[in-house]
Design an enzyme around this catalytic site. Structure first.
Site, PDB file in Angstrom:
ATOM      1  N   LEU A  83      46.842  68.493 -55.352  1.00 13.91           N
ATOM      2  CA  LEU A  83      48.004  67.986 -54.612  1.00 13.91           C
ATOM      3  C   LEU A  83      48.910  69.111 -54.124  1.00 13.91           C
ATOM      4  O   LEU A  83      49.715  68.903 -53.213  1.00 13.91           O
ATOM      5  CB  LEU A  83      48.829  67.053 -55.511  1.00 13.91           C
ATOM      6  CG  LEU A  83      48.072  65.952 -56.274  1.00 13.91           C
ATOM      7  CD1 LEU A  83      49.060  65.095 -57.063  1.00 13.91           C
ATOM      8  CD2 LEU A  83      47.238  65.097 -55.341  1.00 13.91           C
ATOM      9  N   GLN A  86      52.041  73.908 -49.484  1.00  7.82           N
ATOM     10  CA  GLN A  86      53.327  74.055 -48.778  1.00  7.82           C
ATOM     11  C   GLN A  86      53.361  72.834 -47.866  1.00  7.82           C
ATOM     12  O   GLN A  86      52.675  72.786 -46.862  1.00  7.82           O
ATOM     13  CB  GLN A  86      53.340  75.363 -47.978  1.00  7.82           C
ATOM     14  CG  GLN A  86      54.727  75.760 -47.428  1.00  7.82           C
ATOM     15  CD  GLN A  86      55.388  74.714 -46.548  1.00  7.82           C
ATOM     16  OE1 GLN A  86      56.217  73.909 -47.001  1.00  7.82           O
ATOM     17  NE2 GLN A  86      55.022  74.677 -45.283  1.00  7.82           N
ATOM     18  N   SER A 128      46.515  64.328 -45.204  1.00  7.57           N
ATOM     19  CA  SER A 128      47.812  63.889 -44.686  1.00  7.57           C
ATOM     20  C   SER A 128      47.672  63.219 -43.329  1.00  7.57           C
ATOM     21  O   SER A 128      46.792  63.570 -42.534  1.00  7.57           O
ATOM     22  CB  SER A 128      48.737  65.104 -44.556  1.00  7.57           C
ATOM     23  OG  SER A 128      49.872  64.803 -43.778  1.00  7.57           O
ATOM     24  N   GLU A 130      49.525  63.808 -41.023  1.00 10.96           N
ATOM     25  CA  GLU A 130      49.832  64.858 -40.049  1.00 10.96           C
ATOM     26  C   GLU A 130      48.556  65.446 -39.441  1.00 10.96           C
ATOM     27  O   GLU A 130      48.599  66.113 -38.414  1.00 10.96           O
ATOM     28  CB  GLU A 130      50.653  65.966 -40.695  1.00 10.96           C
ATOM     29  CG  GLU A 130      52.066  65.552 -41.083  1.00 10.96           C
ATOM     30  CD  GLU A 130      53.001  65.410 -39.890  1.00 10.96           C
ATOM     31  OE1 GLU A 130      52.751  66.042 -38.840  1.00 10.96           O
ATOM     32  OE2 GLU A 130      53.993  64.658 -40.011  1.00 10.96           O
ATOM     33  N   TYR A 152      51.135  72.955 -40.668  1.00  8.62           N
ATOM     34  CA  TYR A 152      50.829  72.152 -41.862  1.00  8.62           C
ATOM     35  C   TYR A 152      49.654  71.212 -41.583  1.00  8.62           C
ATOM     36  O   TYR A 152      48.701  71.137 -42.356  1.00  8.62           O
ATOM     37  CB  TYR A 152      52.057  71.347 -42.289  1.00  8.62           C
ATOM     38  CG  TYR A 152      51.765  70.321 -43.353  1.00  8.62           C
ATOM     39  CD1 TYR A 152      51.537  70.709 -44.671  1.00  8.62           C
ATOM     40  CD2 TYR A 152      51.707  68.960 -43.044  1.00  8.62           C
ATOM     41  CE1 TYR A 152      51.252  69.766 -45.646  1.00  8.62           C
ATOM     42  CE2 TYR A 152      51.432  68.020 -44.012  1.00  8.62           C
ATOM     43  CZ  TYR A 152      51.205  68.422 -45.318  1.00  8.62           C
ATOM     44  OH  TYR A 152      50.909  67.483 -46.284  1.00  8.62           O
ATOM     45  N   LYS A 156      45.825  71.149 -43.265  1.00  2.59           N
ATOM     46  CA  LYS A 156      45.264  69.984 -43.952  1.00  2.59           C
ATOM     47  C   LYS A 156      43.908  69.574 -43.352  1.00  2.59           C
ATOM     48  O   LYS A 156      43.019  69.121 -44.069  1.00  2.59           O
ATOM     49  CB  LYS A 156      46.255  68.813 -43.904  1.00  2.59           C
ATOM     50  CG  LYS A 156      47.419  68.971 -44.862  1.00  2.59           C
ATOM     51  CD  LYS A 156      46.947  68.973 -46.305  1.00  2.59           C
ATOM     52  CE  LYS A 156      48.066  69.054 -47.312  1.00  2.59           C
ATOM     53  NZ  LYS A 156      47.576  69.045 -48.706  1.00  2.59           N
TER      54      LYS A 156
END
Length: 331
Positions: A83, A86, A128, A130, A152, A156
């Site tokens: 998990l 950043q 995510s 995202e 980010y 991912k």
């Protein structure tokens, strides 16, 4: 004999809820924690303070393969929940290098060490929403193409691909949970939902006068973190490893969140909110909503906390905390 679970990011929102869940299920729970957390346990370990005597915390860094290897070799976990990352999107624009380095290499180090020292370990990677970014369809499901709009999100996608590659190339039981936004009273203060709930509580108690915020028209699919960690656990209990979208299927704007939070304490949000362009992202993601049909059918999972109740829960908890200790965020 009790199963052993290793959690990276155990001091975070999801890690703390997951640790509670696994302890309830009789697991021996280990967590990887940066050395600095032990030196400042009052602030860095506040989410797991109530269960810390039931956990085994190991010092390690996602930036060091040697330290990750050492922990995996020592613990030899049956399940690993990766998990840690950043995870603040805005910060990833400010420091692309550390975001990509920690998130991509950290995932690679975990997978490589597990392959080497605990090949039977089942591995969960925290994906995510995202990753979808500027999605071509809504709602998004497991087959929706990725189009990340932040460093980010890019990191991912790389972690997702690494996880799939280790599954397909080396036969590891490795899965990704593509989790849409999930919140709770344990959310970090840098995230917009917690910034809202905490500042609303401050304003209600006369400790603040305004809330400065970015794009209030952005929509997200917000669920409760306590629900989402159950989905993570369920993914590792299946007969075969597969990736899943975890979401509520409902989209709500930041503006809606604001309205609910302020109205819960009897205030009009328009009197206190200042939209500040400094908080806008260079590339905004406007409409992320997840389709969790696969998780519902295969895992028997569904969200239990409604959006309106989530907002109230967060505001109410921050009010209670501030009444007890007005100056301490980690009470």
């Amino acid at each position: 004999m009790a199963k052993k679970a290793l959690i990276t990011g155990i001091t975070g929102q999801d890690g703390s809820y997951l640790a509670e869940l696994l302890l309830e299920k009789g697991y021996k729970v280990y967590g990887i924690v940066r050395r600095v957390a032990f030196e400042d346990s009052e602030h860095r370990l506040w989410r797991i303070r109530h269960i810390i005597d039931k956990l085994t915390l190991e010092s390690g860094s996602l930036e060091s393969y040697a330290s990750i290897f050492k922990v995996i070799e020592k613990v030899r976990p049956d399940e690993c929940y990766h998990l840690a990352a950043q995870s603040f999107v805005s910060y990833s624009f400010e420091d692309e290098f550390s975001t990509l380095n920690i998130n991509i290499n950290g995932t690679l180090y975990m997978l490589a060490a597990i392959r080497e020292k605990a090949p039977k370990c089942r591995f969960y990677f925290a994906g995510s929403s995202e990753m979808f970014g500027l999605a071509k369809e809504s709602p998004q499901n497991e087959d929706t193409p990725f189009h990340p709009r932040s460093p980010y999100g890019i990191s991912k996608v790389a972690g997702f691909d690494l996880t799939r590659n280790y599954r397909e190339s080396y036969g590891l039981f490795a899965v990704s949970g593509i989790c849409f936004n999930h919140e709770s009273p344990r959310r970090g203060f840098e995230f917009v939902t917690r910034k809202i709930s905490y500042t609303v509580a401050q304003i209600k108690l006369g400790l603040a006068k305004e809330l400065r915020i970015g794009n209030i028209e952005a929509k997200r699919d917000w669920g409760f973190a306590g629900d989402y960690v159950k989905a993570m656990w369920l993914m590792l209990q299946q007969d075969k490893p597969e990736d899943y979208v975890i979401a509520t299927g409902e989209g709500h704007s930041v503006k809606e969140f604001l309205e609910l939070a302020f109205s819960h304490v009897g205030l009009n949000w328009k009197k206190y909110v200042v939209v500040d362009k400094r908080f806008y992202r260079p590339a905004e993601v406007y409409n992320l909503v997840g389709d969790y049909s696969k998780a519902r059918k295969r895992l028997g999972w569904k969200p239990t906390v409604r959006f309106v109740d989530l907002v109230k829960m967060m505001v109410e908890t921050d009010l209670e905390r501030l009444k007890k200790r007005p100056m301490d965020k980690h009470a």
